[in-house]
Design an enzyme around this catalytic site. Structure first.
Site, PDB file in Angstrom:
ATOM      1  CG  HIS A 236     -15.025  -9.365  -9.997  1.00 37.23           C
ATOM      2  ND1 HIS A 236     -15.929  -9.081 -10.993  1.00 37.23           N
ATOM      3  CD2 HIS A 236     -13.938  -8.606 -10.270  1.00 37.23           C
ATOM      4  CE1 HIS A 236     -15.415  -8.198 -11.827  1.00 37.23           C
ATOM      5  NE2 HIS A 236     -14.201  -7.893 -11.406  1.00 37.23           N
TER       6      HIS A 236
ATOM      7  CE  LYS B 201     -14.173 -10.349 -14.587  1.00 35.96           C
ATOM      8  NZ  LYS B 201     -12.749 -10.000 -14.455  1.00 35.96           N
TER       9      LYS B 201
ATOM     10  CB  CYS C 225     -10.131  22.311  -3.794  1.00 33.20           C
ATOM     11  SG  CYS C 225     -10.011  20.825  -4.801  1.00 33.20           S
TER      12      CYS C 225
HETATM   13  C1  LIG Z   1      -8.967  -1.740 -16.466  1.00 36.83           C
HETATM   14  C2  LIG Z   1      -8.893  -2.629 -15.261  1.00 36.83           C
HETATM   15  C3  LIG Z   1     -10.053  -3.024 -14.598  1.00 36.83           C
HETATM   16  C4  LIG Z   1      -9.994  -3.862 -13.499  1.00 36.83           C
HETATM   17  N1  LIG Z   1     -11.120  -4.120 -12.777  1.00 36.83           N
HETATM   18  C5  LIG Z   1     -11.036  -4.879 -11.654  1.00 36.83           C
HETATM   19  C6  LIG Z   1     -12.170  -5.085 -10.828  1.00 36.83           C
HETATM   20  O1  LIG Z   1     -13.233  -4.503 -11.031  1.00 36.83           O
HETATM   21  N2  LIG Z   1     -12.049  -5.928  -9.777  1.00 36.83           N
HETATM   22  C7  LIG Z   1     -10.889  -6.588  -9.502  1.00 36.83           C
HETATM   23  O2  LIG Z   1     -10.862  -7.386  -8.583  1.00 36.83           O
HETATM   24  N3  LIG Z   1      -9.773  -6.347 -10.233  1.00 36.83           N
HETATM   25  C8  LIG Z   1      -9.823  -5.503 -11.280  1.00 36.83           C
HETATM   26  N4  LIG Z   1      -8.710  -5.237 -12.009  1.00 36.83           N
HETATM   27  C9  LIG Z   1      -7.455  -5.863 -11.626  1.00 36.83           C
HETATM   28  C10 LIG Z   1      -6.814  -5.156 -10.457  1.00 36.83           C
HETATM   29  O3  LIG Z   1      -6.846  -3.761 -10.619  1.00 36.83           O
HETATM   30  C11 LIG Z   1      -5.382  -5.656 -10.330  1.00 36.83           C
HETATM   31  O4  LIG Z   1      -5.384  -7.045 -10.339  1.00 36.83           O
HETATM   32  C12 LIG Z   1      -4.731  -5.190  -9.035  1.00 36.83           C
HETATM   33  O5  LIG Z   1      -4.943  -3.815  -8.848  1.00 36.83           O
HETATM   34  C13 LIG Z   1      -3.255  -5.516  -9.102  1.00 36.83           C
HETATM   35  O6  LIG Z   1      -2.655  -5.037  -7.937  1.00 36.83           O
HETATM   36  P1  LIG Z   1      -1.080  -5.100  -7.778  1.00 36.83           P
HETATM   37  O7  LIG Z   1      -0.785  -4.649  -6.410  1.00 36.83           O
HETATM   38  O8  LIG Z   1      -0.592  -6.437  -8.224  1.00 36.83           O
HETATM   39  O9  LIG Z   1      -0.504  -4.092  -8.882  1.00 36.83           O
HETATM   40  P2  LIG Z   1      -0.505  -2.504  -8.935  1.00 36.83           P
HETATM   41  O10 LIG Z   1      -1.672  -1.914  -8.313  1.00 36.83           O
HETATM   42  O11 LIG Z   1      -0.224  -2.148 -10.364  1.00 36.83           O
HETATM   43  O12 LIG Z   1       0.745  -2.110  -8.033  1.00 36.83           O
HETATM   44  C14 LIG Z   1       2.071  -2.344  -8.442  1.00 36.83           C
HETATM   45  C15 LIG Z   1       2.936  -1.299  -7.798  1.00 36.83           C
HETATM   46  O13 LIG Z   1       4.301  -1.618  -8.065  1.00 36.83           O
HETATM   47  C16 LIG Z   1       5.015  -0.416  -8.233  1.00 36.83           C
HETATM   48  N5  LIG Z   1       6.238  -0.723  -8.975  1.00 36.83           N
HETATM   49  C17 LIG Z   1       6.343  -1.227 -10.217  1.00 36.83           C
HETATM   50  N6  LIG Z   1       7.647  -1.378 -10.548  1.00 36.83           N
HETATM   51  C18 LIG Z   1       8.371  -0.968  -9.485  1.00 36.83           C
HETATM   52  C19 LIG Z   1       9.766  -0.877  -9.212  1.00 36.83           C
HETATM   53  N7  LIG Z   1      10.691  -1.242 -10.106  1.00 36.83           N
HETATM   54  N8  LIG Z   1      10.154  -0.387  -8.011  1.00 36.83           N
HETATM   55  C20 LIG Z   1       9.242   0.000  -7.085  1.00 36.83           C
HETATM   56  N9  LIG Z   1       7.913  -0.061  -7.301  1.00 36.83           N
HETATM   57  C21 LIG Z   1       7.482  -0.547  -8.479  1.00 36.83           C
HETATM   58  C22 LIG Z   1       4.034   0.476  -8.996  1.00 36.83           C
HETATM   59  O14 LIG Z   1       4.352   1.853  -8.837  1.00 36.83           O
HETATM   60  C23 LIG Z   1       2.708   0.102  -8.365  1.00 36.83           C
HETATM   61  O15 LIG Z   1       2.350   0.967  -7.313  1.00 36.83           O
HETATM   62  C24 LIG Z   1      -8.745  -4.355 -13.090  1.00 36.83           C
HETATM   63  C25 LIG Z   1      -7.568  -3.932 -13.729  1.00 36.83           C
HETATM   64  C26 LIG Z   1      -7.637  -3.049 -14.772  1.00 36.83           C
HETATM   65  C27 LIG Z   1      -6.385  -2.527 -15.379  1.00 36.83           C
END
Ligand SMILES: Cc1cc2nc3c(=O)[nH]c(=O)nc-3n(C[C@H](O)[C@H](O)[C@H](O)COP(=O)(O)OP(=O)(O)OC[C@H]3O[C@@H](n4cnc5c(N)ncnc54)[C@H](O)[C@@H]3O)c2cc1C
Length: 492
Positions: free
Chosen positions: A53, A256, A450
């Site tokens: 973004h 959005k 595949c």
């Molecule tokens: C529908 C949707 C659309 C979006 N579109 C955008 C976009 O276009 N642009 C943008 O900037 N953002 C977007 N976002 C937001 C973005 O995807 C998130 O903010 C970002 O991916 C969060 O990353 P994270 O690493 O915090 O969480 P995550 O990617 O969820 O990673 C968390 C990790 O923690 C692990 N975990 C959880 N609990 C435990 C545990 N107890 N022990 C060990 N591991 C654990 C999980 O397995 C996971 O791999 C969107 C989100 C969604 C859902």
């Protein structure tokens, strides 16, 4: 009981955990990243719009407004050195009604205050000159040239791959089940997991939708995740040309709204819906969702044919009541850091959040972790060759180097055996992980051709029986037994 000793433990290998691991790998310290999934990315970082973004959506003064534009810049800076796909397509917020046109003015003003470069409001006709398939009903649009689309799989892998090159250790299928703290939770000294204890004076919670649970383990109740599911549909590449930029409708109270974009690989991505739910892991897709998404997408780009949809997926947003990111070093237990409530634009913001957390460790936790530069830090890495994108000359050179580049494993995406083998060498252990690394199975036939070949190569390279190959870890085995089992038993 196995005990491992580190300086910093990161819970979660999404984009936040991966970007943070990569920044911490520039320091001489032992870092462990723990994730409960069998491959990365797995949570929201796997299932989102993959939009980098520009940064006009968020109220000035919020953490989102602070980290989104700087995260956008950092993504552009790191794309080359970390070798992931980022397409500078720009984005349009489209207005159909008078009040929406006024809203564009407000977004433009907000974007300027957040430091977003190059934005302008253009007429519907100017939009259609650039984007001939845009709806004739669109009267104006907010153009933000710094908006970009990224391959979110590649980006997470790139940060983590580089971190691992620099010494970070990644533990998959390792779920954190408890926090190890001194009496009365004064200090944290590690975590309890399904694979034993990991000890460290600093524990960082980057667990996505599960960040609330981890925070509660530390006694901090303020992180309450209110998940909403977003369903998406992907079309094949024959209609990827319908748009060049990323299309948004005017934002509403629900967020959005439905967007239309050509992905980094030129499929069309349409979605997401917004469905509140209680289950943190429910990523199902529905017929109702498809209809809602198609209706919303066709408002922006009427020519989208429903027959072009090849697959669907859903992501779960880590919404919080405050609506903002919750990034903080807790006073108690000392050594515990929350990087929670990271919802959109969390993907964009992650590289800037990572730099900020490193600063927080340096300033607020200097008594617990020493931050001296890693003398062996290598700031760049390269992705597995993307065979499908190469010229004939480049392909020939690869085949001369390794004949396995001449064996096409995935016909839809032109993925070769050499790429699959390299993905396994870099840590892929499941069919889904090979797809994330190489795109084998991401095309029109969705792995029909595949899938068995990838499973075969995984079994061979990992030295395991074919029956033990899984789709995504745990019990997700592909094969349940031999056909003609009776015949085999009879001949033993
Ligand atoms: C529908 C949707 C659309 C979006 N579109 C955008 C976009 O276009 N642009 C943008 O900037 N953002 C977007 N976002 C937001 C973005 O995807 C998130 O903010 C970002 O991916 C969060 O990353 P994270 O690493 O915090 O969480 P995550 O990617 O969820 O990673 C968390 C990790 O923690 C692990 N975990 C959880 N609990 C435990 C545990 N107890 N022990 C060990 N591991 C654990 C999980 O397995 C996971 O791999 C969107 C989100 C969604 C859902």
């Amino acid at each position: 009981m196995i005990q491992r000793l580190f300086d910093v433990i990161i819970i979660g290998a999404g984009i936040v955990g991966a970007a943070l691991a990569r920044e911490l790998s520039a320091y001489a310290m032992r870092v462990a990243v723990l994730d409960k999934a069998a491959e990365i990315p797995s949570g929201a970082s796997r299932a989102n719009s993959a939009m980098i973004h520009a940064g006009y959506d968020d109220k000035p003064g919020t953490q989102k407004a602070r980290f989104c534009p700087s995260g956008n810049r950092r993504f552009h800076e790191l794309q080359g050195p970390l070798d992931f796909t980022l397409r500078e397509c720009g984005s349009y917020v489209c207005a159909f009604e008078e009040d929406e046109i006024r809203h564009l003015d407000a977004l433009l003003d907000q974007g300027k205050r957040n430091g977003v470069p190059g934005m302008e409001i253009i007429s519907g006709d100017t939009l259609r000159d650039r984007e001939p398939h845009a709806s004739r009903e669109i009267r104006a649009a907010l153009w933000a040239p710094s908006g970009a689309i990224v391959n979110n799989f590649e980006a997470v892998l790139a940060f983590m791959d580089n971190a691992q090159q620099n010494g970070v250790e990644l533990f998959l299928e390792t779920q954190v089940t408890g926090l190890l703290c001194s009496e009365e939770k004064q200090e944290v000294f590690g975590v309890e997991t399904t694979k034993g204890r990991f000890l460290a004076p600093v524990v960082i919670n980057a667990a996505g939708v599960h960040a609330g649970e981890i925070s509660r383990m530390a006694g901090e109740e303020s992180v309450r995740i209110r998940p909403t599911r977003g369903e998406y549909f992907i079309t094949d590449k024959t209609v990827g040309h319908l748009v060049k930029g990323f299309f948004f409708a005017c934002p509403s109270a629900k967020g959005k709204g439905i967007t239309v974009a050509s992905t980094a690989e030129h499929n069309l991505l349409i979605g997401p819906t917004s469905t509140p739910q209680t289950d943190l892991e429910d990523t199902s897709t529905t017929m109702k969702g498809l209809e809602e998404v198609l209706d919303g997408a066709r408002k922006l780009v009427p020519d989208i044919p429903s027959g072009a949809v090849i697959t669907s997926f859903a992501g779960v947003r880590a919404n919080t009541l405050s609506g903002d990111f919750n990034i903080a070093v807790l006073r108690k237990p000392r050594g515990f850091v929350n990087v929670a409530g990271i919802k959109s634009p969390g993907f964009t913001s992650a590289p800037a959040i990572a730099l900020h957390v490193v600063e927080m460790l340096r300033e607020e936790l200097a008594d617990r972790v020493i931050m001296t530069p890693n003398p062996h830090f290598v700031p760049e890495r390269t992705h597995i060759p993307r065979f499908a994108e190469l010229s004939m000359e480049e392909r020939e050179a690869l085949v001369r180097r390794d004949p396995r580049f001449a064996q096409i494993v995935c016909r839809c995406e032109t993925v070769t055996e050499a790429q699959v083998v390299e993905a396994i060498r870099r840590g892929a252990r499941t069919v889904a992980a090979v797809k994330i690394w190489t795109r084998a199975g991401a095309g029109r036939c969705q792995g029909g051709f595949c899938g068995p070949r990838v499973a075969d190569i995984l079994a061979r390279e990992l030295g395991i029986p074919l029956e033990e190959v899984t789709r995504h870890g745990g019990h997700s085995r592909l094969l349940v037994g031999r056909t003609k089992e009776y015949w085999f038993r009879g001949n033993e």
